[in-house]
Design a protein around this motif. Structure first.
Motif, short mmCIF file in Angstrom:
data_model
loop_
_atom_site.label_atom_id
_atom_site.label_comp_id
_atom_site.label_asym_id
_atom_site.label_seq_id
_atom_site.Cartn_x
_atom_site.Cartn_y
_atom_site.Cartn_z
N LYS A 1 4.43 -5.03 1.90
CA LYS A 1 4.03 -4.96 0.51
C LYS A 1 3.81 -3.51 0.11
O LYS A 1 3.57 -2.65 0.96
CB LYS A 1 2.75 -5.75 0.29
CG LYS A 1 2.89 -7.24 0.50
CD LYS A 1 1.58 -7.93 0.27
CE LYS A 1 1.72 -9.42 0.55
NZ LYS A 1 0.44 -10.11 0.46
N LYS A 2 3.86 -3.26 -1.19
CA LYS A 2 3.68 -1.91 -1.73
C LYS A 2 2.40 -1.26 -1.18
O LYS A 2 2.43 -0.12 -0.72
CB LYS A 2 3.65 -1.95 -3.25
CG LYS A 2 3.36 -0.61 -3.90
CD LYS A 2 3.25 -0.76 -5.41
CE LYS A 2 2.69 0.48 -6.03
NZ LYS A 2 2.46 0.35 -7.45
N GLU A 3 1.30 -1.96 -1.23
CA GLU A 3 0.02 -1.40 -0.80
C GLU A 3 0.04 -1.05 0.69
O GLU A 3 -0.53 -0.04 1.10
CB GLU A 3 -1.13 -2.37 -1.08
CG GLU A 3 -1.38 -2.64 -2.55
CD GLU A 3 -0.35 -3.60 -3.18
OE1 GLU A 3 0.27 -4.43 -2.46
OE2 GLU A 3 -0.15 -3.51 -4.41
N GLU A 4 0.71 -1.88 1.48
CA GLU A 4 0.83 -1.62 2.92
C GLU A 4 1.67 -0.38 3.18
O GLU A 4 1.35 0.43 4.06
CB GLU A 4 1.47 -2.82 3.64
CG GLU A 4 0.63 -4.07 3.63
CD GLU A 4 1.37 -5.28 4.16
OE1 GLU A 4 0.75 -6.04 4.92
OE2 GLU A 4 2.56 -5.46 3.83
N ILE A 5 2.73 -0.23 2.42
CA ILE A 5 3.60 0.95 2.57
C ILE A 5 2.84 2.22 2.22
O ILE A 5 2.88 3.21 2.96
CB ILE A 5 4.86 0.80 1.69
CG1 ILE A 5 5.73 -0.34 2.22
CG2 ILE A 5 5.65 2.12 1.66
CD1 ILE A 5 6.80 -0.79 1.25
N ILE A 6 2.13 2.19 1.11
CA ILE A 6 1.38 3.37 0.67
C ILE A 6 0.32 3.73 1.70
O ILE A 6 0.15 4.91 2.04
CB ILE A 6 0.77 3.13 -0.73
CG1 ILE A 6 1.90 3.03 -1.76
CG2 ILE A 6 -0.21 4.23 -1.09
CD1 ILE A 6 1.48 2.49 -3.10
N LYS A 7 -0.39 2.76 2.22
CA LYS A 7 -1.41 3.01 3.25
C LYS A 7 -0.77 3.57 4.51
O LYS A 7 -1.29 4.49 5.14
CB LYS A 7 -2.18 1.72 3.55
CG LYS A 7 -3.31 1.92 4.53
CD LYS A 7 -4.35 2.87 3.96
CE LYS A 7 -5.50 3.05 4.93
NZ LYS A 7 -6.30 4.22 4.62
N LYS A 8 0.38 3.03 4.89
CA LYS A 8 1.09 3.52 6.09
C LYS A 8 1.54 4.97 5.89
O LYS A 8 1.40 5.79 6.80
CB LYS A 8 2.29 2.62 6.39
CG LYS A 8 3.09 3.03 7.57
CD LYS A 8 2.97 2.05 8.68
CE LYS A 8 3.77 2.56 9.86
NZ LYS A 8 3.89 1.62 10.92
N VAL A 9 2.06 5.29 4.72
CA VAL A 9 2.46 6.67 4.42
C VAL A 9 1.25 7.59 4.54
O VAL A 9 1.32 8.67 5.13
CB VAL A 9 3.10 6.76 3.01
CG1 VAL A 9 3.18 8.19 2.52
CG2 VAL A 9 4.48 6.12 3.02
N VAL B 1 -2.16 12.91 -1.13
CA VAL B 1 -0.96 13.41 -1.81
C VAL B 1 0.28 12.62 -1.36
O VAL B 1 1.08 12.19 -2.19
CB VAL B 1 -0.76 14.92 -1.58
CG1 VAL B 1 0.61 15.37 -2.06
CG2 VAL B 1 -1.86 15.71 -2.28
N ALA B 2 0.41 12.41 -0.06
CA ALA B 2 1.56 11.64 0.43
C ALA B 2 1.56 10.23 -0.15
O ALA B 2 2.60 9.71 -0.58
CB ALA B 2 1.56 11.60 1.96
N ALA B 3 0.38 9.60 -0.19
CA ALA B 3 0.27 8.25 -0.75
C ALA B 3 0.58 8.25 -2.25
O ALA B 3 1.25 7.33 -2.74
CB ALA B 3 -1.14 7.70 -0.51
N TRP B 4 0.12 9.28 -2.96
CA TRP B 4 0.38 9.38 -4.39
C TRP B 4 1.89 9.47 -4.64
O TRP B 4 2.42 8.76 -5.50
CB TRP B 4 -0.34 10.59 -4.98
CG TRP B 4 -0.24 10.70 -6.47
CD1 TRP B 4 -1.13 10.24 -7.37
CD2 TRP B 4 0.83 11.30 -7.22
NE1 TRP B 4 -0.68 10.51 -8.65
CE2 TRP B 4 0.51 11.16 -8.58
CE3 TRP B 4 2.01 11.94 -6.88
CZ2 TRP B 4 1.33 11.63 -9.60
CZ3 TRP B 4 2.84 12.42 -7.89
CH2 TRP B 4 2.50 12.26 -9.24
N VAL B 5 2.55 10.34 -3.89
CA VAL B 5 4.00 10.50 -4.05
C VAL B 5 4.71 9.18 -3.73
O VAL B 5 5.57 8.74 -4.50
CB VAL B 5 4.54 11.66 -3.18
CG1 VAL B 5 6.08 11.69 -3.19
CG2 VAL B 5 3.99 13.00 -3.66
N ALA B 6 4.35 8.56 -2.62
CA ALA B 6 4.98 7.29 -2.25
C ALA B 6 4.80 6.24 -3.34
O ALA B 6 5.74 5.54 -3.71
CB ALA B 6 4.40 6.79 -0.92
#
Length: 155
Positions: free
Chosen positions: A2-10, A134-139
């Motif tokens: 899911k989107k939230e999982e991807i952002i957290k992983k990034v 920052v990485a999460a924001w960009v993702a």
């Protein structure tokens, strides 16, 4: 995923690179976003971000994580010689700047870290957190605007 999982992983990946000492802030963001994108650029692209840590070569100016985020945005919205500027580039870059400025009241490394002894673990943790944000924001932005298909992400 899911989107939230991807952002957290990034966020976790970027923070991990910095925490383990594999990369500094800007390098961590660029390397992580290149990975998220599926390595469209050679891994050596991370070298482009190596001059930016600690506020541009330890000068204390623009936060290295923000610089790395700007490079990462350029990886997606940037242009090649002779091409018109992507209409998303400047607004997205300004939005990242404004996000960090609103969150930390500055984008200047020496201001963001002024409450910490530079060599302290607390300062390092603070910078690791900013790098991950920052990485999460960009993702998040890349997923929101469809630049990344979450069904094709392998992290």
């Amino acid at each position: 995923m899911k989107k939230e999982e991807i952002i957290k992983k990034v966020q976790t990946i970027a923070e991990g690179y910095f925490e383990r000492g594999e990369f500094f802030c800007s390098e961590s963001v660029v390397h992580t976003i290149n990975e998220l994108l599926g390595w469209p650029f050679p891994k050596e692209t991370t070298k482009l971000a190596s001059a930016f840590p600690v506020g541009m070569g330890k000068s204390g100016c623009l936060c290295g994580a923000v610089s790395g985020g700007q490079i990462a945005l350029g990886m997606v919205y940037g242009r090649n010689h002779g091409e018109a500027m992507n209409e998303k580039m400047f607004p997205m870059a300004a939005e990242l700047h404004d996000y960090i400025k609103e969150t930390y009241k500055s984008t200047c490394c020496r201001v963001i870290t002024r409450n910490f002894e530079f060599s302290s673990e607390e300062r390092k943790k603070h910078c690791i957190t900013i790098t991950g944000l920052v990485a999460a924001w960009v993702a998040n932005k890349l997923i929101e605007d469809g630049s990344i298909d979450i069904d094709k992400i392998i992290l």
